[in-house]
Design a protein around this motif. Structure first.
Motif, PDB file in Angstrom:
ATOM      1  N   ARG A  80     -11.377   6.474  -7.238  1.00  0.00           N
ATOM      2  CA  ARG A  80     -12.508   6.042  -6.418  1.00  0.00           C
ATOM      3  C   ARG A  80     -12.276   4.634  -5.867  1.00  0.00           C
ATOM      4  N   GLN A  81     -11.745   3.753  -6.683  1.00  0.00           N
ATOM      5  CA  GLN A  81     -11.505   2.373  -6.254  1.00  0.00           C
ATOM      6  C   GLN A  81     -10.433   2.304  -5.167  1.00  0.00           C
ATOM      7  N   VAL A  82      -9.407   3.129  -5.289  1.00  0.00           N
ATOM      8  CA  VAL A  82      -8.353   3.150  -4.261  1.00  0.00           C
ATOM      9  C   VAL A  82      -8.921   3.644  -2.925  1.00  0.00           C
ATOM     10  N   THR A  83      -9.772   4.669  -2.980  1.00  0.00           N
ATOM     11  CA  THR A  83     -10.406   5.178  -1.758  1.00  0.00           C
ATOM     12  C   THR A  83     -11.275   4.100  -1.122  1.00  0.00           C
ATOM     13  N   ARG A  84     -12.070   3.397  -1.950  1.00  0.00           N
ATOM     14  CA  ARG A  84     -12.934   2.335  -1.430  1.00  0.00           C
ATOM     15  C   ARG A  84     -12.094   1.202  -0.828  1.00  0.00           C
ATOM     16  N   GLN A  85     -10.976   0.868  -1.463  1.00  0.00           N
ATOM     17  CA  GLN A  85     -10.110  -0.191  -0.947  1.00  0.00           C
ATOM     18  C   GLN A  85      -9.553   0.190   0.422  1.00  0.00           C
ATOM     19  N   LEU A  86      -9.160   1.451   0.572  1.00  0.00           N
ATOM     20  CA  LEU A  86      -8.643   1.917   1.860  1.00  0.00           C
ATOM     21  C   LEU A  86      -9.721   1.821   2.931  1.00  0.00           C
ATOM     22  N   GLU A  87     -10.933   2.278   2.621  1.00  0.00           N
ATOM     23  CA  GLU A  87     -12.037   2.223   3.587  1.00  0.00           C
ATOM     24  C   GLU A  87     -12.369   0.776   3.963  1.00  0.00           C
ATOM     25  N   LYS A  88     -12.376  -0.101   2.969  1.00  0.00           N
ATOM     26  CA  LYS A  88     -12.669  -1.512   3.230  1.00  0.00           C
ATOM     27  C   LYS A  88     -11.592  -2.127   4.130  1.00  0.00           C
ATOM     28  N   SER A  89     -10.331  -1.812   3.859  1.00  0.00           N
ATOM     29  CA  SER A  89      -9.232  -2.374   4.655  1.00  0.00           C
ATOM     30  C   SER A  89      -9.231  -1.841   6.083  1.00  0.00           C
TER      31      SER A  89
ATOM     32  N   VAL B  77     -12.150   8.790   6.457  1.00  0.00           N
ATOM     33  CA  VAL B  77     -11.362   8.934   5.229  1.00  0.00           C
ATOM     34  C   VAL B  77     -12.067   9.918   4.301  1.00  0.00           C
ATOM     35  N   TYR B  78     -11.315  10.882   3.769  1.00  0.00           N
ATOM     36  CA  TYR B  78     -11.857  11.867   2.841  1.00  0.00           C
ATOM     37  C   TYR B  78     -11.414  11.537   1.418  1.00  0.00           C
ATOM     38  N   GLU B  79     -12.122  12.085   0.461  1.00  0.00           N
ATOM     39  CA  GLU B  79     -11.802  11.831  -0.953  1.00  0.00           C
ATOM     40  C   GLU B  79     -10.464  12.484  -1.320  1.00  0.00           C
ATOM     41  N   PHE B  80      -9.951  12.105  -2.495  1.00  0.00           N
ATOM     42  CA  PHE B  80      -8.697  12.687  -2.983  1.00  0.00           C
ATOM     43  C   PHE B  80      -8.809  14.205  -3.065  1.00  0.00           C
ATOM     44  N   SER B  81      -7.777  14.894  -2.596  1.00  0.00           N
ATOM     45  CA  SER B  81      -7.731  16.346  -2.681  1.00  0.00           C
ATOM     46  C   SER B  81      -7.269  16.753  -4.082  1.00  0.00           C
TER      47      SER B  81
ATOM     48  N   ILE C  58      -1.913  10.692   3.072  1.00  0.00           N
ATOM     49  CA  ILE C  58      -1.374   9.617   2.229  1.00  0.00           C
ATOM     50  C   ILE C  58      -1.168  10.166   0.822  1.00  0.00           C
ATOM     51  N   ASP C  59       0.076  10.117   0.373  1.00  0.00           N
ATOM     52  CA  ASP C  59       0.426  10.605  -0.963  1.00  0.00           C
ATOM     53  C   ASP C  59       0.521   9.413  -1.908  1.00  0.00           C
ATOM     54  N   PHE C  60      -0.636   9.004  -2.452  1.00  0.00           N
ATOM     55  CA  PHE C  60      -0.637   7.925  -3.441  1.00  0.00           C
ATOM     56  C   PHE C  60       0.009   8.430  -4.730  1.00  0.00           C
ATOM     57  N   ILE C  61       0.447   7.503  -5.551  1.00  0.00           N
ATOM     58  CA  ILE C  61       1.027   7.876  -6.845  1.00  0.00           C
ATOM     59  C   ILE C  61      -0.091   8.466  -7.707  1.00  0.00           C
ATOM     60  N   ASP C  62       0.209   9.540  -8.428  1.00  0.00           N
ATOM     61  CA  ASP C  62      -0.805  10.253  -9.209  1.00  0.00           C
ATOM     62  C   ASP C  62      -1.507   9.333 -10.204  1.00  0.00           C
ATOM     63  N   MET C  63      -2.853   9.413 -10.205  1.00  0.00           N
ATOM     64  CA  MET C  63      -3.677   8.643 -11.146  1.00  0.00           C
ATOM     65  C   MET C  63      -4.542   9.611 -11.944  1.00  0.00           C
TER      66      MET C  63
ATOM     67  N   ALA D   1      -1.038  -0.649  -1.946  1.00  0.00           N
ATOM     68  CA  ALA D   1      -0.608   0.277  -0.902  1.00  0.00           C
ATOM     69  C   ALA D   1      -1.747   0.605   0.061  1.00  0.00           C
ATOM     70  N   ALA D   2      -2.976   0.721  -0.459  1.00  0.00           N
ATOM     71  CA  ALA D   2      -4.123   1.040   0.396  1.00  0.00           C
ATOM     72  C   ALA D   2      -4.320  -0.031   1.469  1.00  0.00           C
ATOM     73  N   GLN D   3      -4.165  -1.298   1.090  1.00  0.00           N
ATOM     74  CA  GLN D   3      -4.274  -2.385   2.068  1.00  0.00           C
ATOM     75  C   GLN D   3      -3.126  -2.324   3.072  1.00  0.00           C
ATOM     76  N   ALA D   4      -1.913  -2.064   2.554  1.00  0.00           N
ATOM     77  CA  ALA D   4      -0.745  -2.009   3.426  1.00  0.00           C
ATOM     78  C   ALA D   4      -0.837  -0.834   4.404  1.00  0.00           C
ATOM     79  N   VAL D   5      -1.339   0.304   3.942  1.00  0.00           N
ATOM     80  CA  VAL D   5      -1.474   1.480   4.803  1.00  0.00           C
ATOM     81  C   VAL D   5      -2.414   1.173   5.966  1.00  0.00           C
ATOM     82  N   ALA D   6      -3.566   0.561   5.667  1.00  0.00           N
ATOM     83  CA  ALA D   6      -4.536   0.231   6.719  1.00  0.00           C
ATOM     84  C   ALA D   6      -3.911  -0.674   7.774  1.00  0.00           C
ATOM     85  N   ARG D   7      -3.134  -1.653   7.323  1.00  0.00           N
ATOM     86  CA  ARG D   7      -2.484  -2.561   8.277  1.00  0.00           C
ATOM     87  C   ARG D   7      -1.434  -1.829   9.100  1.00  0.00           C
ATOM     88  N   GLN D   8      -0.641  -0.972   8.462  1.00  0.00           N
ATOM     89  CA  GLN D   8       0.415  -0.267   9.180  1.00  0.00           C
ATOM     90  C   GLN D   8      -0.149   0.704  10.216  1.00  0.00           C
TER      91      GLN D   8
END
Length: 491
Positions: free
Chosen positions: A360-369, A379-383, A348-353, A329-336
């Motif tokens: 941390r990895q999801v945040t990094r993936q979003l920033e990279k994308s 981009v800010y960290e998870f609230s 962005i309301d990611f599914i609870d982890m 989803a992080a990759q798809a969000v960046a593209r959209q």
């Protein structure tokens, strides 16, 4: 990463598509009747000064007065300043900076969006391929996207040597990375000529007139989007191709061979599947390959994106399923965000982890994308609620707001009153009408769906209503009526 730029030109509209590895990433649209204003310089007049907002409204000849904030009004800097070397002076009040009736030369930094007028600045800038000229501010800066400190210092020293004691400032653009002295000199020559034309136009330009207009979309695309990894630029108009060829021969001589004229009979956007991608970008739901999906809601205040697992069941456990869905989803969000040109505040309301490392990895993936996005993103960290908050710089309307208009049936709500609701509204309107007017019979005109509902399920209620008001009620279905529309006519 292979990248292509496809340009479709028709008499009234030009569209540019950026395709990476066969997948559409960005769409830019310019219509002859509604060209964007960002980058244009106008001679305007201050209409109102608003101390409470620390801003002024300026007439620049557009439909709505434009907005000029005190922080966007240039103040002289003494000496040459490199970014980060000195703090700006304190911000004076708006009354000290402008007065009502004053003529000002301003530049549009944000197009009119929704009900808001254009955003202005007096800090004029003229971009070229590698440099941006700042005629009123003696600043020397380098784009933060050039991260290598050695390269930043090289470019700064190179430019410092070329401009010597010039009374103007410059910013080195990201595209300048790796460029030499000759490329800089060509840009400086272009910028000096462009500024000379602006100065000559400003002196005798009438109020509300444009004294400098940014390049057309095809040429802007070459200036702003051409990078080493762009393999081809294909354009389906011979006339536009020739203009772009001349532009590249002057500013991008090493890339001229990458420009191609597309002469095919099949539309270029159809050939590469762009039209279908644009249609999908107007939908709220975005499917993911895993079976999950995104729901994207754009509102006036912000854009919200909800991530769902959908049909994706995973193979190990729930946490692993959620993590994999969120990564995709992080990759798809960046593209959209790029594709739909969504800006402002984005939630962005990611599914609870549960796993902190997964977050941390999801945040990094979003920033990279997002790293290839031309617009500035933060981009800010998870609230604590498990949301990611981010911003994306917005200068033009989103794709949806460029291509769509408010639904006349639901008035932009995105939902319709149910058939039951409309039925009971009709009953209330009948009661209201007979109390005000005399008539033997009442005719109800409504959509076929509403009339069918009344006849099939509410016939007893109609009979009771007729007995109560002592009048006859006739129902007539009309295909021209929307679900919420109806008329009660007295006969």
């Amino acid at each position: 990463m292979s990248e292509e730029i496809l340009i479709n030109v028709t008499p009234r509209e030009t569209r540019v598509a950026v395709v990476e590895n066969g997948m559409l990433q960005e769409v830019h649209i310019e219509r002859a009747a509604k060209r964007g204003y960002v980058g244009n310089i106008y001679k305007g007049r201050v209409q109102r000064v608003m101390p409470g907002m620390q801003a002024a409204f300026v007439d620049i000849g557009l439909q709505r007065a434009a907005f000029l904030h005190a922080s966007d009004i240039v103040r002289a800097f003494q000496g040459m300043v490199a970014e980060g070397d000195a703090a700006p002076p304190p911000l004076p009040s708006i009354q000290e900076l402008v007065r009502e009736g004053q003529d000002v030369v301003v530049q549009v930094v944000k197009d009119p969006i929704g009900s808001k007028g254009a955003r202005l600045t007096t800090q004029l800038s003229i971009p070229a391929r590698y440099l941006v000229l700042l005629p009123h501010t003696k600043v020397l800066g380098v784009s933060v996207r050039i991260e290598d400190e050695t390269e930043r210092n090289r470019l700064k020293e190179l430019l410092q040597g070329l401009i010597d004691e010039e009374p103007m400032g410059y910013i080195v653009r990201t595209n300048a990375e790796g460029q030499g002295e000759q490329a800089m000199l060509e840009d400086l020559d272009y910028l000096h000529k462009a500024w000379q034309v602006v100065e000559e136009s400003m002196s005798d330009a009438p109020l509300g007139s444009c004294v400098y207009e940014d390049l057309s979309l095809p040429l802007r695309s070459l200036r702003d989007l051409m990078r080493d990894d762009v393999e081809k630029v294909r354009v389906d108009s011979r006339e536009t191709y020739e203009r772009m060829q001349q532009f590249m021969a002057r500013f991008l001589p090493d890339m001229v061979e990458r420009l191609e004229h597309y002469p095919g009979e099949r539309p270029i956007f159809d050939l590469f599947g762009i039209e279908d991608e644009i249609q999908r970008a107007l939908q709220k739901q975005v499917p993911l390959k895993s079976g999950g999906y995104l729901i994207i809601d754009q509102t006036e205040a912000m854009t919200t994106i909800d991530v769902n697992t959908g049909a994706f069941l995973g193979h190990r456990n729930l946490e692993d399923t959620v993590y994999r869905t969120n990564l995709e989803a992080a990759q798809a969000v960046a593209r959209q965000l790029r594709l739909r040109n969504l800006g402002g505040i984005i939630i962005i309301d990611f599914i609870d982890m549960i796993d902190v490392e997964h977050r941390r990895q999801v945040t990094r993936q979003l920033e990279k994308s997002l790293s290839r996005d031309h617009a500035k993103t933060t981009v800010y960290e998870f609230s604590p609620l498990g949301l990611i908050e981010m911003t994306r710089k917005r200068t033009t309307e989103s794709l949806e707001r460029q291509l769509c208009e408010e639904c006349p049936t639901c008035s932009g709500r995105g939902s319709l009153k149910s058939v039951d609701t409309v039925t009971y509204e009709i009953f209330r309107e009948i009661t209201r009408a007979v109390r005000q007017f005399e008539a033997a019979t009442l005719l109800v005109l409504a959509s076929p769906k509403v009339v069918a509902k009344i006849l099939e399920e509410e016939s007893a209620a109609v009979a009771e209503l007729e007995e109560f008001i002592g009048k006859s009620i006739r129902l007539q279905a009309d295909e021209r009526y929307g679900q919420e529309q109806y008329d009660v006519v007295l006969l």
